[in-house]
Design a protein around this motif. Structure first.
Motif, PDB file in Angstrom:
ATOM      1  N   GLY A 176       4.037 -19.290  -0.278  1.00  0.00           N
ATOM      2  CA  GLY A 176       3.524 -19.207   1.080  1.00  0.00           C
ATOM      3  C   GLY A 176       4.456 -18.508   2.051  1.00  0.00           C
ATOM      4  N   LEU A 177       5.452 -17.781   1.538  1.00  0.00           N
ATOM      5  CA  LEU A 177       6.385 -17.075   2.402  1.00  0.00           C
ATOM      6  C   LEU A 177       5.849 -15.725   2.842  1.00  0.00           C
ATOM      7  CD1 LEU A 177       9.694 -17.873   0.469  1.00  0.00           C
ATOM      8  CD2 LEU A 177       8.751 -19.043   2.482  1.00  0.00           C
ATOM      9  N   THR A 178       4.832 -15.241   2.158  1.00  0.00           N
ATOM     10  CA  THR A 178       4.181 -13.998   2.531  1.00  0.00           C
ATOM     11  C   THR A 178       2.770 -14.002   1.958  1.00  0.00           C
ATOM     12  OG1 THR A 178       4.419 -11.581   2.542  1.00  0.00           O
ATOM     13  CG2 THR A 178       4.967 -12.720   0.506  1.00  0.00           C
ATOM     14  N   ASP A 179       2.005 -12.964   2.284  1.00  0.00           N
ATOM     15  CA  ASP A 179       0.659 -12.840   1.751  1.00  0.00           C
ATOM     16  C   ASP A 179       0.724 -12.344   0.307  1.00  0.00           C
ATOM     17  OD1 ASP A 179       1.694 -10.501   3.147  1.00  0.00           O
ATOM     18  OD2 ASP A 179      -0.133  -9.491   2.518  1.00  0.00           O
ATOM     19  N   ALA A 180      -0.357 -12.526  -0.430  1.00  0.00           N
ATOM     20  CA  ALA A 180      -0.398 -12.112  -1.831  1.00  0.00           C
ATOM     21  C   ALA A 180      -0.823 -10.655  -1.948  1.00  0.00           C
ATOM     22  CB  ALA A 180      -1.369 -12.992  -2.616  1.00  0.00           C
ATOM     23  N   LEU A 181      -0.243  -9.949  -2.915  1.00  0.00           N
ATOM     24  CA  LEU A 181      -0.668  -8.585  -3.182  1.00  0.00           C
ATOM     25  C   LEU A 181      -2.096  -8.576  -3.708  1.00  0.00           C
ATOM     26  CD1 LEU A 181       2.431  -7.000  -4.977  1.00  0.00           C
ATOM     27  CD2 LEU A 181       1.671  -6.610  -2.632  1.00  0.00           C
ATOM     28  N   PRO A 182      -2.900  -7.614  -3.311  1.00  0.00           N
ATOM     29  CA  PRO A 182      -4.251  -7.504  -3.886  1.00  0.00           C
ATOM     30  C   PRO A 182      -4.170  -7.119  -5.355  1.00  0.00           C
ATOM     31  CG  PRO A 182      -3.780  -5.624  -2.469  1.00  0.00           C
ATOM     32  CD  PRO A 182      -2.638  -6.593  -2.289  1.00  0.00           C
ATOM     33  N   PRO A 183      -5.212  -7.396  -6.126  1.00  0.00           N
ATOM     34  CA  PRO A 183      -5.164  -7.163  -7.577  1.00  0.00           C
ATOM     35  C   PRO A 183      -4.930  -5.716  -7.983  1.00  0.00           C
ATOM     36  CG  PRO A 183      -7.025  -8.572  -6.998  1.00  0.00           C
ATOM     37  CD  PRO A 183      -6.468  -8.055  -5.718  1.00  0.00           C
ATOM     38  N   ASP A 184      -5.244  -4.766  -7.097  1.00  0.00           N
ATOM     39  CA  ASP A 184      -5.145  -3.371  -7.506  1.00  0.00           C
ATOM     40  C   ASP A 184      -3.794  -2.733  -7.178  1.00  0.00           C
ATOM     41  OD1 ASP A 184      -5.457  -3.401  -4.780  1.00  0.00           O
ATOM     42  OD2 ASP A 184      -6.957  -1.808  -4.707  1.00  0.00           O
ATOM     43  N   GLN A 185      -2.819  -3.525  -6.726  1.00  0.00           N
ATOM     44  CA  GLN A 185      -1.488  -2.973  -6.449  1.00  0.00           C
ATOM     45  C   GLN A 185      -0.538  -3.262  -7.604  1.00  0.00           C
ATOM     46  OE1 GLN A 185       0.424  -3.825  -2.737  1.00  0.00           O
ATOM     47  NE2 GLN A 185      -1.315  -3.170  -1.496  1.00  0.00           N
ATOM     48  N   PHE A 186      -0.047  -2.190  -8.225  1.00  0.00           N
ATOM     49  CA  PHE A 186       0.894  -2.335  -9.337  1.00  0.00           C
ATOM     50  C   PHE A 186       2.189  -1.554  -9.124  1.00  0.00           C
ATOM     51  CE2 PHE A 186      -3.269  -3.186 -11.256  1.00  0.00           C
ATOM     52  CZ  PHE A 186      -3.010  -4.408 -11.861  1.00  0.00           C
ATOM     53  N   TRP A 187       2.292  -0.822  -8.013  1.00  0.00           N
ATOM     54  CA  TRP A 187       3.510  -0.116  -7.645  1.00  0.00           C
ATOM     55  C   TRP A 187       4.036   0.790  -8.761  1.00  0.00           C
ATOM     56  CZ3 TRP A 187       6.862  -4.270  -4.656  1.00  0.00           C
ATOM     57  CH2 TRP A 187       6.097  -4.790  -3.606  1.00  0.00           C
ATOM     58  N   GLY A 188       3.128   1.420  -9.474  1.00  0.00           N
ATOM     59  CA  GLY A 188       3.518   2.353 -10.516  1.00  0.00           C
ATOM     60  C   GLY A 188       3.765   1.732 -11.869  1.00  0.00           C
ATOM     61  N   ALA A 189       3.676   0.413 -11.977  1.00  0.00           N
ATOM     62  CA  ALA A 189       3.921  -0.244 -13.264  1.00  0.00           C
ATOM     63  C   ALA A 189       2.813   0.127 -14.252  1.00  0.00           C
ATOM     64  CB  ALA A 189       3.960  -1.755 -13.091  1.00  0.00           C
ATOM     65  N   PRO A 190       3.159   0.524 -15.469  1.00  0.00           N
ATOM     66  CA  PRO A 190       2.129   0.817 -16.470  1.00  0.00           C
ATOM     67  C   PRO A 190       1.473  -0.478 -16.926  1.00  0.00           C
ATOM     68  CG  PRO A 190       4.300   0.884 -17.476  1.00  0.00           C
ATOM     69  CD  PRO A 190       4.522   0.668 -16.007  1.00  0.00           C
ATOM     70  N   CYS A 191       0.164  -0.484 -17.041  1.00  0.00           N
ATOM     71  CA  CYS A 191      -0.505  -1.721 -17.442  1.00  0.00           C
ATOM     72  C   CYS A 191      -1.822  -1.408 -18.134  1.00  0.00           C
ATOM     73  CB  CYS A 191      -0.731  -2.645 -16.248  1.00  0.00           C
ATOM     74  SG  CYS A 191      -1.725  -1.923 -14.936  1.00  0.00           S
ATOM     75  N   ARG A 192      -2.284  -2.378 -18.908  1.00  0.00           N
ATOM     76  CA  ARG A 192      -3.581  -2.311 -19.578  1.00  0.00           C
ATOM     77  C   ARG A 192      -4.403  -3.511 -19.162  1.00  0.00           C
ATOM     78  NH1 ARG A 192      -3.956   0.892 -24.176  1.00  0.00           N
ATOM     79  NH2 ARG A 192      -6.181   0.428 -23.958  1.00  0.00           N
ATOM     80  N   GLU A 193      -5.703  -3.295 -19.008  1.00  0.00           N
ATOM     81  CA  GLU A 193      -6.597  -4.387 -18.652  1.00  0.00           C
ATOM     82  C   GLU A 193      -7.144  -5.045 -19.907  1.00  0.00           C
ATOM     83  OE1 GLU A 193      -8.324  -2.882 -14.342  1.00  0.00           O
ATOM     84  OE2 GLU A 193      -9.493  -2.486 -16.152  1.00  0.00           O
ATOM     85  N   ARG A 210       0.837  -1.202   0.000  1.00  0.00           N
ATOM     86  CA  ARG A 210       0.000   0.000   0.000  1.00  0.00           C
ATOM     87  C   ARG A 210       0.867   1.246   0.000  1.00  0.00           C
ATOM     88  NH1 ARG A 210      -2.923  -0.547   5.204  1.00  0.00           N
ATOM     89  NH2 ARG A 210      -3.837   1.480   4.704  1.00  0.00           N
ATOM     90  N   ALA A 211       1.950   1.204   0.773  1.00  0.00           N
ATOM     91  CA  ALA A 211       2.884   2.338   0.771  1.00  0.00           C
ATOM     92  C   ALA A 211       3.603   2.447  -0.565  1.00  0.00           C
ATOM     93  CB  ALA A 211       3.892   2.171   1.906  1.00  0.00           C
ATOM     94  N   MET A 212       4.022   1.310  -1.115  1.00  0.00           N
ATOM     95  CA  MET A 212       4.691   1.333  -2.421  1.00  0.00           C
ATOM     96  C   MET A 212       3.763   1.887  -3.492  1.00  0.00           C
ATOM     97  SD  MET A 212       7.842   0.372  -2.399  1.00  0.00           S
ATOM     98  CE  MET A 212       7.965   0.165  -4.180  1.00  0.00           C
ATOM     99  N   GLU A 213       2.495   1.513  -3.448  1.00  0.00           N
ATOM    100  CA  GLU A 213       1.533   1.977  -4.447  1.00  0.00           C
ATOM    101  C   GLU A 213       1.430   3.498  -4.417  1.00  0.00           C
ATOM    102  OE1 GLU A 213      -1.429   1.017  -7.430  1.00  0.00           O
ATOM    103  OE2 GLU A 213       0.193  -0.100  -6.487  1.00  0.00           O
ATOM    104  N   VAL A 214       1.422   4.069  -3.209  1.00  0.00           N
ATOM    105  CA  VAL A 214       1.308   5.521  -3.065  1.00  0.00           C
ATOM    106  C   VAL A 214       2.603   6.223  -3.472  1.00  0.00           C
ATOM    107  CG1 VAL A 214       1.117   7.361  -1.342  1.00  0.00           C
ATOM    108  CG2 VAL A 214      -0.497   5.443  -1.310  1.00  0.00           C
ATOM    109  N   MET A 215       3.736   5.736  -2.968  1.00  0.00           N
ATOM    110  CA  MET A 215       5.004   6.432  -3.227  1.00  0.00           C
ATOM    111  C   MET A 215       5.448   6.302  -4.675  1.00  0.00           C
ATOM    112  SD  MET A 215       7.222   5.805   0.253  1.00  0.00           S
ATOM    113  CE  MET A 215       7.264   4.015   0.078  1.00  0.00           C
ATOM    114  N   ALA A 216       5.134   5.178  -5.309  1.00  0.00           N
ATOM    115  CA  ALA A 216       5.534   4.978  -6.700  1.00  0.00           C
ATOM    116  C   ALA A 216       4.693   5.798  -7.665  1.00  0.00           C
ATOM    117  CB  ALA A 216       5.452   3.497  -7.066  1.00  0.00           C
TER     118      ALA A 216
END
Length: 563
Positions: A422-439, A205-211
């Protein structure tokens, strides 16, 4: 949802109860923090979109926070900035409340957390063990539940080692992904802000905002949103012999978890990477630190940490030819790293060879610090991304960590591998950390479990969820190999068709479209919520002999009915 004021009040209660003053260099006045939280709650009630409302943050004290002193771990550097670092500003604009500045190895030079005049932080689990540095205070504030997330910095491993020693997640993003404005430099070419949290989702969530801010480096076009190669690099027995027995066991358990998730473990030659790691502190690249703060360190005299001074001050004497020689070695090492990582989704390493005690560091401060950085020092030098997570079997009482290392802008790939193992939780679908993407919406043979789904996963696409089109489409079965549906917008008799929504980077979408076979075409498709996204339709001529299957409303349901 917890209000910002409730979150801040709870934070200060926890700080008082835990009573670890060495975590903080400056703890913000409680009333000031509550006033900031009150402003956040008021904005939220007025309808402002604040994705981090109710989030408390600690900030490493080499990152500026407006109105709070910045020391970089050295009292003689103390200044009070009028503006926050760009990363902090973005967090605060998103609703986060900063509660204080945290302790660190002086000038962010160290991986032990003991090189500070502000008290010696110990591990969250054992007062005899080091907390890890240089971002010791930030990691402890998260591990002890004082704050939701914390900012650190990472040059040699400072965003990863403290995470491993305290059983939390540490995101070491690709260099340049996050803005560096307002960050006191350690080694400017190799520094980055890092993030600590107890879960990857919170760190994300922090990465999504800062990126979302003005980064100095755009995402590479070849970046992927998920793992595609099915292979993870691992160390061989000779390298693992460098690791303490309990940490080696935790590492091997993590390798097993990765293999159980479907990734093939592949032993890789680590010698070029480990040799490159030595360049950070044993060569002329130390001139970066002498450039960044060497003069200030010299002016501090006895007030400087003696270990930091002993490492950095001699670097002022390197000649230009020494620096060029080591830079050429670094170029060769980067080529070697690129070849190593090319067939892999990630490289899995122990975060450190073991967890030293405060006594160990006191007896050999340089040697112990150097050993801790065995598997971390090379990452930024070689322009790689990294994610630190608890190892399989790690607990808050007995922590051990592993890191996943990838190419620049493979940050989301590393998150995918860690979650699937299983080493950590999964990112939610709406987190892209600034990566450009198309749906892209797919309705038939490209859906999960169908014969062409691999074209999406091979392109590094990420599954976002099941969707339905607006009730304006018809569907027919095409006589192709493999069979697939044709979808078209109809003036009458339309229905809502079930499909899947995927996200791809621009290059991933190009790779995918390069495999598109006639009579299929890509056009905008309207979803049930009114959004328009790219999706499959069909050339009209192919429909003349196709069987209309609109009544099924779902290609998978149609296939089930035919069997």
């Amino acid at each position: 949802m917890t209000s910002a004021q409730e979150a801040v009040a709870t934070c200060y209660e926890r700080v008082r109860a835990v009573a670890r003053p060495e975590i903080w260099i400056t703890l913000r006045d409680r009333d000031d923090a509550l006033a900031a939280a009150h402003a956040v709650d008021a904005k939220a009630r007025a309808g402002a979109v604040l994705p981090l409302a109710g989030t408390t943050v600690a900030v490493k004290d080499n990152i500026d926070v407006a109105g709070l002193p910045t020391t970089a771990g050295a009292p003689g550097v103390r200044h009070t900035p009028a503006t926050s670092a760009e990363t902090v500003r973005l967090l605060e604009e998103a609703g986060a409340v900063v509660v204080g500045k945290t302790n660190l190895d002086q000038f962010a030079t160290g991986l032990v957390g003991t090189r500070t005049p502000y008290g010696t932080p110990a591990s969250a689990s054992d007062p005899t063990l080091v907390a890890g540095g240089s971002s010791s205070g930030s990691a402890l504030a998260v591990a002890l539940g004082l704050v939701d997330l914390a900012l650190g910095t990472d040059t040699a491993g400072s965003g990863r080692v403290p995470a491993a020693f305290n059983h939390i997640v540490g995101v070491k993003p690709t260099l340049g992904m996050l803005p560096s404005t307002g960050v006191y430099p350690a080694s400017p070419s190799y520094d980055t802000v890092s993030v600590f949290a107890r879960t990857l989702t919170t760190a994300g969530r922090a990465m999504e905002v800062m990126a979302s801010g003005p980064a100095s480096r755009p995402w590479q076009r070849h970046a992927r949103l998920s793992a595609t190669r099915g292979r993870v690099g691992v160390v061989d027995g000779e390298v693992l012999a460098l690791v303490d027995e309990d940490w080696a066991a935790a590492y091997l358990a993590s390798v097993e978890a990765v293999a159980a998730a479907g990734f093939e473990p592949v032993e890789v030659g680590m010698a070029p990477l480990l040799d490159a790691a030595k360049l950070l502190y044993e060569g002329a690249l130390l001139a970066e630190r002498a450039y960044a703060f060497g003069d200030v360190l010299a002016e501090l005299g006895p007030a400087a940490d003696p270990t930091v001074a002993g490492i950095v001050l001699p670097a002022r004497d390197f000649a230009a030819v020494d620096l060029v020689r080591d830079q050429q070695k670094l170029l060769s090492a980067r080529s070697s790293a690129a070849r190593t990582l090319a067939p892999l989704d990630a490289l899995l390493l122990p975060t450190a060879p073991g967890h030293p005690s405060l006594a160990d560091v006191g007896a050999d401060p340089v040697g112990v610090n150097s050993r801790i950085g065995t598997f971390t020092n090379f990452v930024n030098l070689l322009d790689l991304s990294a994610l630190a997570v608890p190892a399989a079997g790690s607990t808050s009482r007995s922590p051990a960590g592993v890191i996943l290392v990838g190419r620049a802008h493979d940050d989301l790939v590393l998150a995918d591998v860690a979650a699937r193992a299983g080493l950590t939780d999964a990112l939610p679908p709406d987190q892209f950390w600034g990566a450009p993407c198309r749906e892209l919406v797919v309705l038939g043979a490209h859906r999960t479990g169908q014969p062409l789904n691999h074209q999406l996963t091979d392109a590094g696409a990420r599954f976002l969820g099941t969707v339905r089109t607006a009730p304006a489409y018809r569907m027919a079965r095409l006589d192709t190999t493999p069979p697939k549906p044709a979808i078209w917008k109809a003036a009458t008799g339309g229905a809502s068709i079930t499909g899947e929504l995927w996200a791809l980077t621009p290059d991933g979408l190009l790779d995918f479209l390069g495999q598109l076979a006639a009579p299929m075409a890509i056009t905008p498709v309207t979803l049930s919520d009114g959004r328009e996204v790219l999706g499959f339709t069909c050339e009209p001529g192919a429909l003349e002999t196709a069987e209309d299957i609109t009544a099924h409303g779902d290609w998978i349901a149609y296939l089930t009915s035919t069997t």
